[in-house]
Every structure is written in structure tokens, then in C-alpha cells.
Write a protein that holds these residues in place. Structure first.
Motif, PDB file in Angstrom:
ATOM      1  N   LYS A  52      -4.357  13.391  -3.730  1.00 42.79           N
ATOM      2  CA  LYS A  52      -4.685  14.003  -2.675  1.00 42.79           C
ATOM      3  C   LYS A  52      -3.612  13.510  -1.585  1.00 42.79           C
ATOM      4  O   LYS A  52      -3.413  14.535  -0.531  1.00 42.79           O
ATOM      5  CB  LYS A  52      -6.045  13.878  -2.336  1.00 42.79           C
ATOM      6  N   THR A  53      -3.043  12.416  -1.691  1.00 41.74           N
ATOM      7  CA  THR A  53      -2.348  11.865  -0.491  1.00 41.74           C
ATOM      8  C   THR A  53      -0.966  12.781  -0.740  1.00 41.74           C
ATOM      9  O   THR A  53      -0.455  13.082   0.489  1.00 41.74           O
ATOM     10  CB  THR A  53      -1.972  10.503  -0.513  1.00 41.74           C
ATOM     11  N   TYR A  54      -0.471  13.147  -1.951  1.00 48.87           N
ATOM     12  CA  TYR A  54       0.826  13.654  -1.924  1.00 48.87           C
ATOM     13  C   TYR A  54       0.733  14.803  -2.783  1.00 48.87           C
ATOM     14  O   TYR A  54       0.778  14.964  -4.200  1.00 48.87           O
ATOM     15  CB  TYR A  54       1.801  12.718  -2.767  1.00 48.87           C
ATOM     16  N   PRO A  55       0.168  15.895  -2.250  1.00 49.26           N
ATOM     17  CA  PRO A  55      -0.247  17.301  -2.797  1.00 49.26           C
ATOM     18  C   PRO A  55       0.841  17.889  -3.598  1.00 49.26           C
ATOM     19  O   PRO A  55       0.964  18.882  -4.288  1.00 49.26           O
ATOM     20  CB  PRO A  55      -1.063  17.964  -1.651  1.00 49.26           C
ATOM     21  N   THR A  61       1.071  -1.296  -0.097  1.00 46.67           N
ATOM     22  CA  THR A  61      -0.164   0.007  -0.052  1.00 46.67           C
ATOM     23  C   THR A  61       0.750   1.242  -0.106  1.00 46.67           C
ATOM     24  O   THR A  61       2.056   1.295  -0.272  1.00 46.67           O
ATOM     25  CB  THR A  61      -0.880   0.087   1.162  1.00 46.67           C
ATOM     26  N   TYR A  62       0.192   2.571   0.253  1.00 50.72           N
ATOM     27  CA  TYR A  62       1.038   3.405   0.359  1.00 50.72           C
ATOM     28  C   TYR A  62       0.336   4.376   1.368  1.00 50.72           C
ATOM     29  O   TYR A  62      -0.518   4.346   1.751  1.00 50.72           O
ATOM     30  CB  TYR A  62       1.056   4.605  -1.089  1.00 50.72           C
ATOM     31  N   GLY A  63       1.316   5.372   1.899  1.00 51.72           N
ATOM     32  CA  GLY A  63       1.008   6.341   3.053  1.00 51.72           C
ATOM     33  C   GLY A  63       1.996   7.435   3.134  1.00 51.72           C
ATOM     34  O   GLY A  63       2.713   7.691   2.043  1.00 51.72           O
ATOM     35  N   THR A  64       1.818   8.119   4.155  1.00 52.97           N
ATOM     36  CA  THR A  64       2.855   9.283   4.442  1.00 52.97           C
ATOM     37  C   THR A  64       3.625   9.032   5.693  1.00 52.97           C
ATOM     38  O   THR A  64       3.506   7.979   6.429  1.00 52.97           O
ATOM     39  CB  THR A  64       2.282  10.596   4.346  1.00 52.97           C
ATOM     40  N   PHE A 107      -6.802  18.299 -11.966  1.00 52.97           N
ATOM     41  CA  PHE A 107      -5.559  18.497 -11.508  1.00 52.97           C
ATOM     42  C   PHE A 107      -4.798  19.132 -12.388  1.00 52.97           C
ATOM     43  O   PHE A 107      -3.469  18.241 -12.952  1.00 52.97           O
ATOM     44  CB  PHE A 107      -4.916  17.481 -10.685  1.00 52.97           C
ATOM     45  N   PRO A 108      -4.904  20.175 -13.265  1.00 55.63           N
ATOM     46  CA  PRO A 108      -4.058  20.510 -14.300  1.00 55.63           C
ATOM     47  C   PRO A 108      -2.515  20.804 -14.212  1.00 55.63           C
ATOM     48  O   PRO A 108      -1.629  20.805 -14.876  1.00 55.63           O
ATOM     49  CB  PRO A 108      -4.554  21.961 -15.046  1.00 55.63           C
ATOM     50  N   GLU A 109      -2.076  21.179 -12.982  1.00 55.87           N
ATOM     51  CA  GLU A 109      -0.427  21.307 -12.500  1.00 55.87           C
ATOM     52  C   GLU A 109       0.064  20.235 -12.110  1.00 55.87           C
ATOM     53  O   GLU A 109       1.232  20.130 -11.793  1.00 55.87           O
ATOM     54  CB  GLU A 109      -0.666  22.675 -11.536  1.00 55.87           C
ATOM     55  N   ARG A 110      -0.918  19.122 -12.113  1.00 55.54           N
ATOM     56  CA  ARG A 110      -0.134  17.936 -11.210  1.00 55.54           C
ATOM     57  C   ARG A 110       0.082  16.728 -12.275  1.00 55.54           C
ATOM     58  O   ARG A 110       1.078  16.011 -11.771  1.00 55.54           O
ATOM     59  CB  ARG A 110      -1.399  17.510 -10.164  1.00 55.54           C
ATOM     60  N   ILE A 111      -0.151  16.779 -13.217  1.00 56.07           N
ATOM     61  CA  ILE A 111       0.108  15.762 -14.481  1.00 56.07           C
ATOM     62  C   ILE A 111       1.316  16.145 -15.354  1.00 56.07           C
ATOM     63  O   ILE A 111       0.926  17.289 -16.079  1.00 56.07           O
ATOM     64  CB  ILE A 111      -1.306  15.269 -15.344  1.00 56.07           C
TER      65      ILE A 111
END
Length: 342
Positions: free
Chosen positions: A261-264, A24-27, A289-293
Motif C-alpha cells: 500500500k505504501t508503494y502502489p 525502515t521504509y517510507g516515501t 493484489f493479483p497485479e502486484r506480485i
């Protein structure tokens, strides 16, 4: 007493128990762990041959899960958390926990130890009641993340065949060691994992509509074919008789949003194929999310109508670089031009 426990768990005394801990993934301050408690059906993915492949597939879908099982999750620093499985044997830990980043290896993986926390269950367990779970926390060296589909993106499945007969045949009758990756895909993914610097340890996320029953099969395929290790995000297997409410958004769409959303502060590369709905989902995500991809890559499957439709979508799409490719070489050259890789 013991007879009552066995009857409740639907177990015979000779049946060993196991826990599947998913990647899985987290922070660094959010622990997220998923898995499943079930009987050990003796699946052996190292066995070859037509009969072994069918037997393994049957056992993976014939899973005998443990409802209401009490589990213990231990961190490397000996902090302990507890969970109880649902009626299908799944468990989830989703809570705020500090200082997790200090416990990861250089690739960002946090190792967890899973075990049963019930004396009556422990007597039927192999592995000394120690099972593995892993959670990914992106390394501070990461330049961006990569979110990829699996079926017909890295693994040839035949998802566009009539009634998806090739998907069924390959899943039931083809050993994992004989499944074919797309030529050059592993090399391309490893370059993305290492990024522009060549040492980035960019986090990888494999998102598929395949059911959790195939988790170890797909995990073995990724490892066997030298794709970079990543979080593997599948979905629950729904039967025609399932009366639980369907999610509002498709599984893949929901998972990608959760990752973003987990890694903004992290940008992402999206990789899929033209076979089903990846183009529509990725375009919608990029517009939200235009600035994220940073880029979208779609592998052109052997289905001209679908490829034609995707080409039309991409011609009108201007939010982020997006490319329909026939092979990994074209994607690699494009990624190098964007300075995503060395």
C-alpha cells in the motif's frame, strides 16, 4: 534532582545510554522512523566463541529500555522532529514531510541523526549524543521490490525441528559470523536487487517473526554474508503475561500489506520457505493484489510433510508464477526466464 531522574530511568550513573534506529521504509513525502531507547548492555557481535555468543544473546533479551524519553530526530537538511518513547522504550515518527527524496543516496537511503533531548539524560550518553537511523525510499530506477522472510529462507535456523530446539540453540550459542546462509542465496538476492537492467537498485524488505531484540544480530548477518541492504521488519517480543490485544492479522501478513500500500505503483517478488506459513500468506496476498506480485519463491525445508502440503497449494494456485525450490540455482534460472534478472 539527579537522583530522582536516575531512579525513574532505573539507571546507575555509570550506565551509558544508546538509541537503536531501525532500517525502515517510507516515501519522498512520508517520514517513517522506528527505534528504541535503552541502556548500552555492551553487546559485541564481533566476539567469537560459545560463551560470547551466549552472553550476547542474554544481553540482547535483557534490555533495559527507557520509557518516556524525549528524543530528537534530525534530517540531513537540518529539519528536526521530536518523539517520546513508550513504556517499552520504542519510538515512532510517522508523518507527512515533503522533499525527502532529494536527501537520499543513489540506493534510496535517507540518513537520520537521532539523539536524546533531555539535559539530564545527555550526561550518560556516548557517541556525543549522535545515533544513526535510516529510511529507505525506493530509487526511481527500481523495476520491482523484493520482500523476503529471514528464518530458513536466507538463514539456516532449524525452525521445523522438534520444539524448535535448533532455533533456540543457534540463537543462544552461535556467533553471528558462524551462522550459515543457504548456498547461493546471497548471489540470487543481489541479482534481484540489480534487476533486469543490472543497475536497478530494487528495494529489499526483510520481514521476520523474530523479536526486535535480535535486530542487530540479523542486521549483522545480512551484512556479513553480503546480502543487499534492506529495511528490516521484526516484531515486539510478547511474553506469556502480555495482556495487550493481539493484532488481528499476523505480523508478516500485516507488514507485506503495508509495503504494497505504501508503494502502489511497484510490483513485488515474494520469497519465503515451506517451513511454516509463508505459502498461505503469500498466496492470500497474491489473490488480494493479483497485479502486484511478479513471482513467489519458496525454499523447500527438510520436512517432507510440509513440503508436500506446499506443493499441493501451489498446484492449485494460478494467479502468479510460484515455485517451490530446493536451492537458489533453480530460483535463479526461473527468475531469468521471467526476465526479472540478467
Amino acid at each position: 534532582m539527579l537522583k530522582d531522574v536516575l531512579q525513574k530511568l532505573r539507571l546507575h550513573p555509570k550506565d551509558p545510554l544508546q538509541i537503536h534506529g531501525y532500517q525502515t521504509y517510507g516515501t519522498s513525502n512520508h517520514l517513517y522512523m522506528m527505534g528504541r531507547a535503552l541502556e548500552d548492555e555492551g553487546v559485541d557481535l564481533d566476539k567469537t566463541g560459545f560463551a560470547s555468543a551466549f552472553k550476547n544473546a542474554y544481553k540482547q533479551f535483557k534490555s533495559d529500555e527507557l520509557a518516556d524519553a524525549k528524543l530528537k530526530i534530525r534530517l540531513p537538511d537540518d529539519r528536526v522532529f521530536y518523539a517520546v518513547t513508550d513504556k517499552e522504550g520504542y519510538f515512532k515518527i510517522d508523518k507527512r514531510v515533503e522533499n525527502l527524496g532529494a536527501l537520499t543516496n543513489e540506493e534510496g537511503w535517507l540518513q537520520l541523526e537521532l539523539g536524546y533531548d533531555d539535559a539530564n539524560q545527555k550526561r550518560f550518553i556516548k557517541n556525543n549524543n549522535r545515533f544513526s537511523g535510516q529510511m529507505l525510499i525506493p530509487s526511481k530506477k527500481a523495476e520491482y521490490g523484493v520482500i523476503s522472510d529471514i528464518d530458513d529462507t536466507i538463514l539456516k535456523t532449524g525452525v521445523t525441528s522438534i520444539l524448535k530446539w535448533r532455533v533456540i540453540f543457534n540463537t543462544l550459542f552461535t556467533n553471528v559470523g558462524n551462522r550459515t546462509p543457504f548456498k547461493g542465496a546471497s548471489s540470487f538476492y543481489n541479482k534481484l536487487h540489480l534487476g533486469r537492467s543490472g543497475t536497478a537498485a530494487n528495494p529489499m524488505f526483510y520481514v521476520s517473526n523474530s523479536p526486535w531484540n535480535l535486530y542487530h544480530y540479523l542486521q549483522a548477518f545480512i551484512k556479513h554474508n553480503n546480502f543487499p541492504k534492506g529495511a528490516i521488519l521484526l516484531r515486539d517480543f510478547r511474553t506469556p503475561f502480555d495482556r495487550t490485544p493481539k493484532p488481528e492479522k499476523p505480523h508478516k501478513q500485516r507488514e507485506i500489506r503495508n509495503i504494497l500500500k505504501t508503494y502502489p505503483d511497484l510490483q513485488f517478488v515474494l520469497i519465503g520457505d515451506s517451513g511454516e506459513h509463508d505459502a498461505d500468506i503469500y498466496i492470500e496476498i497474491a489473490e488480494e493484489f493479483p497485479e502486484r506480485i511478479k513471482a513467489i519463491y519458496l525454499r523447500s525445508v527438510n520436512h517432507e510433510k510440509r513440503a508436500f502440503r506446499v506443493r499441493g497449494l501451489l498446484e492449485r494456485f494460478e494467479v502468479t508464477p510460484a515455485l517451490l525450490v530446493k536451492d537458489s540455482t533453480a530460483a535463479l534460472e526461473h527468475a531469468r526466464d521471467l526476465e526479472l534478472i540478467k
